[in-house]
Motif scaffolding. Structure first.
Motif, PDB file in Angstrom:
ATOM      1  N   ASN A  27      84.080  56.653  46.392  1.00  0.00           N
ATOM      2  CA  ASN A  27      85.144  56.118  47.264  1.00  0.00           C
ATOM      3  C   ASN A  27      85.119  54.594  47.181  1.00  0.00           C
ATOM      4  O   ASN A  27      84.191  54.012  46.609  1.00  0.00           O
ATOM      5  CB  ASN A  27      85.019  56.622  48.717  1.00  0.00           C
ATOM      6  N   GLY A  28      86.121  53.968  47.754  1.00  0.00           N
ATOM      7  CA  GLY A  28      86.248  52.518  47.647  1.00  0.00           C
ATOM      8  C   GLY A  28      85.172  51.779  48.426  1.00  0.00           C
ATOM      9  O   GLY A  28      84.730  50.700  48.019  1.00  0.00           O
ATOM     10  N   THR A  29      84.745  52.337  49.542  1.00  0.00           N
ATOM     11  CA  THR A  29      83.768  51.649  50.399  1.00  0.00           C
ATOM     12  C   THR A  29      82.423  51.515  49.701  1.00  0.00           C
ATOM     13  O   THR A  29      81.815  50.436  49.707  1.00  0.00           O
ATOM     14  CB  THR A  29      83.622  52.416  51.742  1.00  0.00           C
ATOM     15  N   ILE A  30      81.953  52.595  49.081  1.00  0.00           N
ATOM     16  CA  ILE A  30      80.673  52.510  48.356  1.00  0.00           C
ATOM     17  C   ILE A  30      80.826  51.550  47.169  1.00  0.00           C
ATOM     18  O   ILE A  30      79.905  50.803  46.844  1.00  0.00           O
ATOM     19  CB  ILE A  30      80.202  53.911  47.882  1.00  0.00           C
ATOM     20  N   GLY A  31      81.991  51.535  46.567  1.00  0.00           N
ATOM     21  CA  GLY A  31      82.248  50.585  45.479  1.00  0.00           C
ATOM     22  C   GLY A  31      82.058  49.147  45.966  1.00  0.00           C
ATOM     23  O   GLY A  31      81.383  48.342  45.326  1.00  0.00           O
ATOM     24  N   LEU A  32      82.642  48.821  47.122  1.00  0.00           N
ATOM     25  CA  LEU A  32      82.506  47.467  47.671  1.00  0.00           C
ATOM     26  C   LEU A  32      81.056  47.135  48.012  1.00  0.00           C
ATOM     27  O   LEU A  32      80.585  46.021  47.747  1.00  0.00           O
ATOM     28  CB  LEU A  32      83.360  47.346  48.947  1.00  0.00           C
ATOM     29  N   LEU A  33      80.364  48.118  48.592  1.00  0.00           N
ATOM     30  CA  LEU A  33      78.939  47.914  48.926  1.00  0.00           C
ATOM     31  C   LEU A  33      78.158  47.537  47.673  1.00  0.00           C
ATOM     32  O   LEU A  33      77.349  46.601  47.683  1.00  0.00           O
ATOM     33  CB  LEU A  33      78.331  49.228  49.443  1.00  0.00           C
ATOM     34  N   VAL A  34      78.418  48.272  46.595  1.00  0.00           N
ATOM     35  CA  VAL A  34      77.699  48.050  45.344  1.00  0.00           C
ATOM     36  C   VAL A  34      78.126  46.722  44.702  1.00  0.00           C
ATOM     37  O   VAL A  34      77.302  46.027  44.101  1.00  0.00           O
ATOM     38  CB  VAL A  34      77.897  49.248  44.390  1.00  0.00           C
TER      39      VAL A  34
ATOM     40  N   GLU B 156      89.423  61.443  47.119  1.00  0.00           N
ATOM     41  CA  GLU B 156      88.692  60.241  47.515  1.00  0.00           C
ATOM     42  C   GLU B 156      88.281  59.602  46.192  1.00  0.00           C
ATOM     43  O   GLU B 156      88.164  60.291  45.181  1.00  0.00           O
ATOM     44  CB  GLU B 156      87.421  60.583  48.307  1.00  0.00           C
ATOM     45  N   GLY B 157      88.016  58.330  46.200  1.00  0.00           N
ATOM     46  CA  GLY B 157      87.555  57.715  44.954  1.00  0.00           C
ATOM     47  C   GLY B 157      87.744  56.220  44.967  1.00  0.00           C
ATOM     48  O   GLY B 157      88.321  55.662  45.904  1.00  0.00           O
ATOM     49  N   GLY B 158      87.232  55.587  43.936  1.00  0.00           N
ATOM     50  CA  GLY B 158      87.386  54.146  43.809  1.00  0.00           C
ATOM     51  C   GLY B 158      86.832  53.693  42.478  1.00  0.00           C
ATOM     52  O   GLY B 158      86.339  54.505  41.686  1.00  0.00           O
ATOM     53  N   ALA B 159      86.934  52.403  42.213  1.00  0.00           N
ATOM     54  CA  ALA B 159      86.409  51.860  40.960  1.00  0.00           C
ATOM     55  C   ALA B 159      86.159  50.373  41.131  1.00  0.00           C
ATOM     56  O   ALA B 159      86.796  49.723  41.963  1.00  0.00           O
ATOM     57  CB  ALA B 159      87.398  52.088  39.816  1.00  0.00           C
ATOM     58  N   LEU B 160      85.207  49.868  40.352  1.00  0.00           N
ATOM     59  CA  LEU B 160      84.965  48.425  40.286  1.00  0.00           C
ATOM     60  C   LEU B 160      85.338  47.933  38.903  1.00  0.00           C
ATOM     61  O   LEU B 160      84.998  48.579  37.896  1.00  0.00           O
ATOM     62  CB  LEU B 160      83.485  48.106  40.529  1.00  0.00           C
ATOM     63  N   VAL B 161      86.005  46.791  38.858  1.00  0.00           N
ATOM     64  CA  VAL B 161      86.255  46.114  37.585  1.00  0.00           C
ATOM     65  C   VAL B 161      85.407  44.844  37.607  1.00  0.00           C
ATOM     66  O   VAL B 161      85.476  44.070  38.559  1.00  0.00           O
ATOM     67  CB  VAL B 161      87.749  45.773  37.419  1.00  0.00           C
ATOM     68  N   SER B 162      84.584  44.688  36.572  1.00  0.00           N
ATOM     69  CA  SER B 162      83.701  43.514  36.535  1.00  0.00           C
ATOM     70  C   SER B 162      83.977  42.707  35.269  1.00  0.00           C
ATOM     71  O   SER B 162      84.846  43.061  34.476  1.00  0.00           O
ATOM     72  CB  SER B 162      82.238  43.946  36.623  1.00  0.00           C
TER      73      SER B 162
END
Ligand code: T4K
Length: 389
Positions: free
Chosen positions: A74-81, A206-212
């Motif tokens: 999810n997006g929240t765990i993505g932000l935490l990470v 539910e879901g999310g992603a990080l772009v780095s």
């Protein structure tokens, strides 16, 4: 408060036959999802970097035009990470109070104090011209939000971050598919975090992603997402479980084929709203920004009670009586939650624009499959109130 009699009259005239919600998820064909489920059943591979996960990651990178991407549950765990990946886990981060709870909570969960900065009244995004005065010896970064998918002042924010050696994280939960010129909005800042929640323009249940920014960063995020595990006998650091499963990934893959149509349908409906609300006194809305490919993820309006005749809360109540479920995204401000209101930066006098916008904002129903007739009805209700109250 609206008198009961007036409420009754309006709802008798305008009540819709079925509830209309602020959003509805675009669903893929059930038969197509059933075929994915059969494959998942046959393979008995349910999570941990399965075939759908790998394909979803590949297709998303292609769709967004980005190089370094990790999926999340999810997006929240993505932000935490994202914060952990940049080693921001103490001190202060400058952020916006005008956002969903998750943006502030991830700071708290990482041991960081949010420092709230006021917002612009043109975009409702963090006001870059007010960031620098909030920077102190404990400042570790800037966490900004592209509210409703409208880009922050990315150049000004980057210039401030460069001057002070700070990292920038964008909460891009609303910004799927948005581009500034030819460039994906996900390319700005050190890390951008997406949400694919069911209520979002594009969803994987539910879901999310990080772009780095680099392969090194992507690899670090991959370890952090999987308990810090490098191999069966090596744990290289304190990670978390942020993995997306195969049910989400296959749902997301199917949705990716529908997202451009979804944006196009929402664009048409947004322009219809604009046309029908343009002459209602006391109602204003955000216009498109030059050079931006918008995604039309929300349909926010501002209700000026002086000119409109009644308050935002009263309008929302009347709409509810008529079976229209608008939402006050984002009221209350994060800075007014009991857990953050005692912070020095939360004082309402420091955040005049954010407090004003939060008191007047209302998001109207918007999703691709919404009937134009319903938009016309919602606008008729608002128009009648505006002219009669
Ligand atoms: N940052 C920002 C800026 C965010 O907006 C969000 C999430 C995040 C971070 C965190 O990302 P995630 O960890 O969630 O991936 C919703 C969502 O739950 C939340 O994801 C979202 N922001 C926020 C703006 O909206 P609620 O409490 O308004 O959702 P709910 O359940 O009241 O749903 C709203 C309407 O949507 C319902 O009335 C009907 C419709 N709906 C909802 C669901 C769940 C459906 O038609 N089907 C559904 O399955 O928070």
């Amino acid at each position: 408060m609206i008198p009961d009699e007036a409420l009754k009259k309006i709802s008798q005239r305008f009540k819709l036959s079925a509830p209309v919600y602020v959003t509805r998820p675009r669903m893929p064909e059930l038969s197509a999802y059933s075929r994915c489920l059969e494959q998942i059943w046959d393979s008995r591979w349910l999570t941990n970097d399965g075939q759908f996960h790998r394909e979803f990651e590949r297709r998303l990178k292609e769709y967004l035009g980005v190089e370094h991407l990790n999926l999340f549950v999810n997006g929240t765990i993505g932000l935490l990470v994202a914060l952990q990946a940049l080693r921001i886990n103490s001190g202060e981060v400058i952020t916006t109070p005008f956002t969903f709870a998750a943006t502030s909570h991830v700071l708290h969960w990482n041991g960081i104090r949010p420092v709230y900065c006021d917002i612009e009244d043109k975009t409702f995004n963090i006001d870059a011209s007010k960031i620098e005065r909030l920077i102190g010896s404990d400042t570790k970064g800037i966490l900004a939000v592209h509210v409703y998918g409208n880009p922050c002042d990315v150049e000004a924010i980057q210039a401030i971050a460069d001057r002070h050696g700070l990292n920038v994280i964008y909460d891009a939960a609303h910004a799927f598919g948005v581009r500034i010129g030819d460039k994906s909005i996900m390319e700005y800042g050190d890390i951008s975090a997406m949400s694919f929640h069911a209520t979002k323009l594009f969803n994987s249940i539910e879901g999310g992603a990080l772009v780095s920014k680099s392969e090194k960063q992507r690899t670090r995020i991959q370890f952090l997402r999987n308990f810090g595990i490098a191999d069966a006998e090596t744990v290289i650091g304190p990670g978390i479980n942020g993995k997306m499963n195969e049910f989400q990934a296959s749902f997301g893959l199917l949705g990716l084929d529908l997202v451009d149509e979804e944006i196009e349908d929402r664009r048409t409906l947004t322009y219809l709203y604009h046309r029908l609300l343009s002459d209602v006194p006391g109602i204003t809305y955000l216009e498109d920004m030059p050079g931006v490919r918008h995604n039309y993820s929300y349909m926010p309006i501002l209700v000026d009670p002086e000119t409109f005749g009644i308050s935002r809360d009263a309008l929302s109540e009347i709409l509810r009586e008529c079976n229209v479920y608008s939402r006050k995204y984002f009221y209350p401000l994060c800075s007014n939650y009991p857990c953050y209101s005692a912070l020095p930066s939360s004082a309402p006098e420091n955040l005049p624009v954010a407090n004003r916008i939060a008191d007047h904002i209302l998001c109207l129903p918007l999703y691709g499959e919404l009937d134009e007739d319903i938009v016309e009805n919602v606008c008729r209700i608002i128009g009648v109130i505006g002219h009669e109250m």
